[in-house]
Design an enzyme around this catalytic site. Structure first.
Site, PDB file in Angstrom:
ATOM      1  CG  HIS A   7      -0.792  -0.151   2.373  1.00 20.74           C
ATOM      2  ND1 HIS A   7      -0.081  -1.577   2.776  1.00 20.74           N
ATOM      3  CD2 HIS A   7       0.219   0.993   3.256  1.00 20.74           C
ATOM      4  CE1 HIS A   7       0.438  -0.673   4.341  1.00 20.74           C
ATOM      5  NE2 HIS A   7       0.882   0.417   4.192  1.00 20.74           N
ATOM      6  CG  HIS A  79       3.866   4.160   5.611  1.00 26.46           C
ATOM      7  ND1 HIS A  79       3.319   4.829   6.260  1.00 26.46           N
ATOM      8  CD2 HIS A  79       3.080   3.211   5.172  1.00 26.46           C
ATOM      9  CE1 HIS A  79       2.262   4.180   6.296  1.00 26.46           C
ATOM     10  NE2 HIS A  79       2.032   3.342   6.174  1.00 26.46           N
ATOM     11  CD  GLU A 130       3.502  -0.246   7.528  1.00 24.02           C
ATOM     12  OE1 GLU A 130       2.246  -0.484   6.359  1.00 24.02           O
ATOM     13  OE2 GLU A 130       2.990  -0.768   7.920  1.00 24.02           O
TER      14      GLU A 130
HETATM   15 CO    CO Z   1       0.879   1.396   6.184  1.00 23.21          CO
END
Ligand code: CO
Length: 134
Positions: A7, A79, A130
């Site tokens: 994502h 992020h 991440e």
């Molecule tokens: Co995330």
């Protein structure tokens, strides 16, 4: 090491307006807001054919995105999350390479119930990364 883009997270000052933009202007499938109190955010998931977006809005006093929104008042990309097969092995390789892992370096359970780590944006050309064990 990294696999699929899981994502892209976008911090937004107005969750309703951002949801409407992705749903009505861009024609994407957009979820209802989901409160994640343990992560200090309310999230709207935008499903795309090959990945998803997460619209993040602060929830509670100590939201991890409050400072980001204070600096980026109009919102912005917060992020990107990439999938890895083995998060411990990925962490060890990254640390051996000199990358800084945030929050003490131990994986914790992320917003999708899977182990995640965050990597320092200064080591990744200005982008908070991440990694999630898929
Ligand atoms: Co995330």
């Amino acid at each position: 090491m990294i696999g699929k883009l899981n994502h892209v997270a976008i911090a937004v000052p107005d969750l309703e307006a951002a949801s409407a933009t992705y749903r009505d202007t861009l024609g994407a499938r957009v979820s209802d807001p989901v409160d994640l109190p343990e992560h200090g955010v309310t999230t709207v998931f935008v499903d795309l054919p090959n990945t998803r977006l997460e619209l993040l809005h602060p929830l509670g006093e100590d939201s991890p995105i409050a400072a980001f929104l204070a600096r980026n008042t109009g919102g912005g990309i917060h992020h990107m999350c990439f999938e890895v097969d083995d998060i411990q092995a990925a962490r060890d390789t990254l640390v051996a390479d000199g990358a800084r892992v945030l929050g003490g370096g131990e994986p914790r359970i992320g917003a999708h119930g899977k182990p995640v780590l965050f990597l320092h944006p200064r080591d990744f050309h200005g982008c908070l990364i991440e990694i999630e064990q898929a």
